[in-house]
Write a protein that holds these residues in place. Structure first.
Motif, PDB file in Angstrom:
ATOM      1  N   TYR A   1       0.667 -15.862 114.166  1.00  0.00           N
ATOM      2  CA  TYR A   1       1.143 -15.093 114.774  1.00  0.00           C
ATOM      3  C   TYR A   1       0.716 -13.661 115.082  1.00  0.00           C
TER       4      TYR A   1
ATOM      5  N   TYR B   1       8.996 -30.734 119.423  1.00  0.00           N
ATOM      6  CA  TYR B   1       9.979 -29.714 119.204  1.00  0.00           C
ATOM      7  C   TYR B   1      11.052 -29.758 119.181  1.00  0.00           C
TER       8      TYR B   1
ATOM      9  N   GLY C   1      16.491 -21.079 111.884  1.00  0.00           N
ATOM     10  CA  GLY C   1      14.719 -21.408 112.296  1.00  0.00           C
ATOM     11  C   GLY C   1      14.293 -22.251 111.887  1.00  0.00           C
ATOM     12  N   SER C   2      14.686 -23.042 110.075  1.00  0.00           N
ATOM     13  CA  SER C   2      13.974 -23.282 109.064  1.00  0.00           C
ATOM     14  C   SER C   2      12.993 -22.313 108.710  1.00  0.00           C
ATOM     15  N   ASN C   3      13.343 -21.806 109.318  1.00  0.00           N
ATOM     16  CA  ASN C   3      11.432 -20.740 108.580  1.00  0.00           C
ATOM     17  C   ASN C   3      11.276 -20.688 107.179  1.00  0.00           C
TER      18      ASN C   3
ATOM     19  N   ASN D   1       8.886 -22.680 105.678  1.00  0.00           N
ATOM     20  CA  ASN D   1       7.799 -22.324 105.474  1.00  0.00           C
ATOM     21  C   ASN D   1       7.315 -21.680 104.512  1.00  0.00           C
TER      22      ASN D   1
ATOM     23  N   TYR E   1       5.681 -31.983 115.573  1.00  0.00           N
ATOM     24  CA  TYR E   1       4.177 -31.716 114.507  1.00  0.00           C
ATOM     25  C   TYR E   1       2.501 -31.749 115.069  1.00  0.00           C
TER      26      TYR E   1
ATOM     27  N   GLU F   1       0.124 -25.441 106.971  1.00  0.00           N
ATOM     28  CA  GLU F   1       1.105 -24.199 107.328  1.00  0.00           C
ATOM     29  C   GLU F   1       1.729 -26.506 105.540  1.00  0.00           C
TER      30      GLU F   1
ATOM     31  N   SER G   1       5.920 -27.047 106.297  1.00  0.00           N
ATOM     32  CA  SER G   1       7.319 -27.354 107.267  1.00  0.00           C
ATOM     33  C   SER G   1       8.396 -28.646 106.288  1.00  0.00           C
TER      34      SER G   1
HETATM   35  C1  AVI Z   1       8.262 -20.653 112.301  1.00  0.00           C
HETATM   36  N1  AVI Z   1       8.102 -22.043 111.979  1.00  0.00           N
HETATM   37  C2  AVI Z   1       9.561 -22.302 111.461  1.00  0.00           C
HETATM   38  C3  AVI Z   1       7.445 -23.578 112.730  1.00  0.00           C
HETATM   39  C4  AVI Z   1       8.717 -24.792 112.247  1.00  0.00           C
HETATM   40  O1  AVI Z   1       8.689 -25.635 112.550  1.00  0.00           O
HETATM   41  O2  AVI Z   1       7.307 -24.559 110.630  1.00  0.00           O
HETATM   42  C5  AVI Z   1       6.704 -23.146 112.549  1.00  0.00           C
HETATM   43  C6  AVI Z   1       5.318 -24.150 113.428  1.00  0.00           C
HETATM   44  N2  AVI Z   1       4.397 -24.464 113.062  1.00  0.00           N
HETATM   45  C7  AVI Z   1       3.829 -25.782 113.804  1.00  0.00           C
HETATM   46  N3  AVI Z   1       5.406 -25.804 114.649  1.00  0.00           N
HETATM   47  C8  AVI Z   1       6.103 -25.042 114.052  1.00  0.00           C
END
Ligand code: AVI
Length: 327
Positions: A40, A57, A168-170, A173, A213, A287, A289
């Motif tokens: 970010y 998304y 936000g489903s943080n 992560n 994603y 990452e 999710s």
């Molecule tokens: C911030 N977070 C909840 C997003 C997620 O859905 O994991 C980040 C993201 N990464 C790729 N798309 C969105």
């Protein structure tokens, strides 16, 4: 093939030393990894906005639907615990979802103060300046800093009941064990009777999750590659961004959706004095999710010392905002 050392790989002072240490230690791990919290920067923020607006998304739309169509239920669940209370939002951002709840609570004459917490001082000054204009009479105290430091500060400035929002489903992560630890930590920072409202993305059709994603337009790919560009700019590195591709997998058994960058060639990259070698097809884990079932959320809440009061769902049942009370 043996790659020759890049003798031009010089070490130059960097501004963000923690970023440098995290990048180097991540790229020295096997498998290599980078931390998604570094996605970010300014361009990363813009790309994340574009992701949220992309047709694939679904997460943001689902949670927005809950906050706009079930605002009364949410306000009622929160007010059940008594007043006055502090409504504390972890990672408030621009509060686009929570503003609906704030408005509802104000329309009902609820006695509360809003305490948005964010790591960005820009976000906090923006909220402190704009929210009282959109919602005249709103009591707001913005807190700029790390979540748990600011939760401690919130306790120091008031002994009112706490309702913590983590939207936000943080939570997704974090790997499951870290997510559990995070909930335990929140519980330690609040008291019995306080609440946690947590937005969580649910397990569903694997194709729907994977598409979110791996969008057709390639915005998520750019979002991942942008971290390499950021490393180039801030850490004097020489990643050839075009020689990496984005790959995403979703495992319906574990609920883990993972993103990777794949090296398209054997190559060497200089990151501020450190030569990092990549095999062809070697990946960097970028990452997680994580997706949950409602039972898994209940179990995590229970293990952290919370009882589930309610799960609010969007119409498709893809996402939940779970209302948890500390026992
Ligand atoms: C911030 N977070 C909840 C997003 C997620 O859905 O994991 C980040 C993201 N990464 C790729 N798309 C969105």
């Amino acid at each position: 093939m043996i790659l020759t050392q890049n003798h031009q790989c010089k070490n130059i002072a960097v501004e963000n030393k923690q970023f440098y240490r995290d990048v180097i230690s991540g790229l020295q791990l096997r498998p290599k990894q980078l931390q998604s919290k570094y996605f970010y920067d300014e361009n990363g923020d813009k790309l994340f906005q574009d992701i949220m607006n992309s047709p694939e998304y679904y997460l943001t739309d689902c949670e927005m639907e809950i906050f706009t169509r079930q605002t009364k239920q949410l306000a009622a669940a929160i007010r059940k615990g008594g007043e006055p209370f502090d409504l504390i939002e972890l990672g408030a951002g621009d509060a686009t979802k929570s503003i609906h709840l704030l408005k509802q609570l104000m329309d009902e004459g609820a006695d509360f103060t809003y305490l948005p917490i964010d790591i960005s001082d820009h976000v906090i000054s923006y909220l402190d300046a704009t929210l009282p204009v959109s919602l005249p009479g709103l009591k707001i105290t913005g807190l700029n800093g790390e979540y748990f430091d600011m939760l401690k500060k919130a306790s120091a400035i008031s002994n009112r009941r706490k309702v913590v929002l983590f939207l936000g489903s943080n939570i997704g992560n974090m790997p499951v064990s870290d997510a559990q630890e995070f909930c335990n930590e929140i519980r330690k920072h609040i008291s019995a009777g306080d609440m946690l409202v947590m937005g969580v993305d649910l397990k569903k059709d694997p194709k729907t999750i994977r598409a979110a994603y791996d969008d057709k337009e390639g915005i998520t790919k750019q979002f991942n590659l942008n971290l390499l560009t950021r490393i180039n700019r801030e850490l004097h590195a020489d990643f050839n961004v075009d020689s990496f591709d984005h790959y995403c997998s979703y495992d319906p058994e574990t609920g883990s959706c993972k993103s990777y960058l794949i090296s398209l060639t054997q190559q060497q990259v200089c990151v501020n004095g450190e030569n990092i070698s990549f095999e062809k097809d070697e990946y960097i884990y970028m990452e997680i999710s994580q997706k949950y079932t409602v039972n898994e959320i209940d179990q995590m809440a229970d293990a952290a010392g919370f009882k589930t009061l309610d799960h609010l769902y969007d119409d498709r049942g893809w996402f939940t905002d779970s209302v948890l009370i500390a026992e």
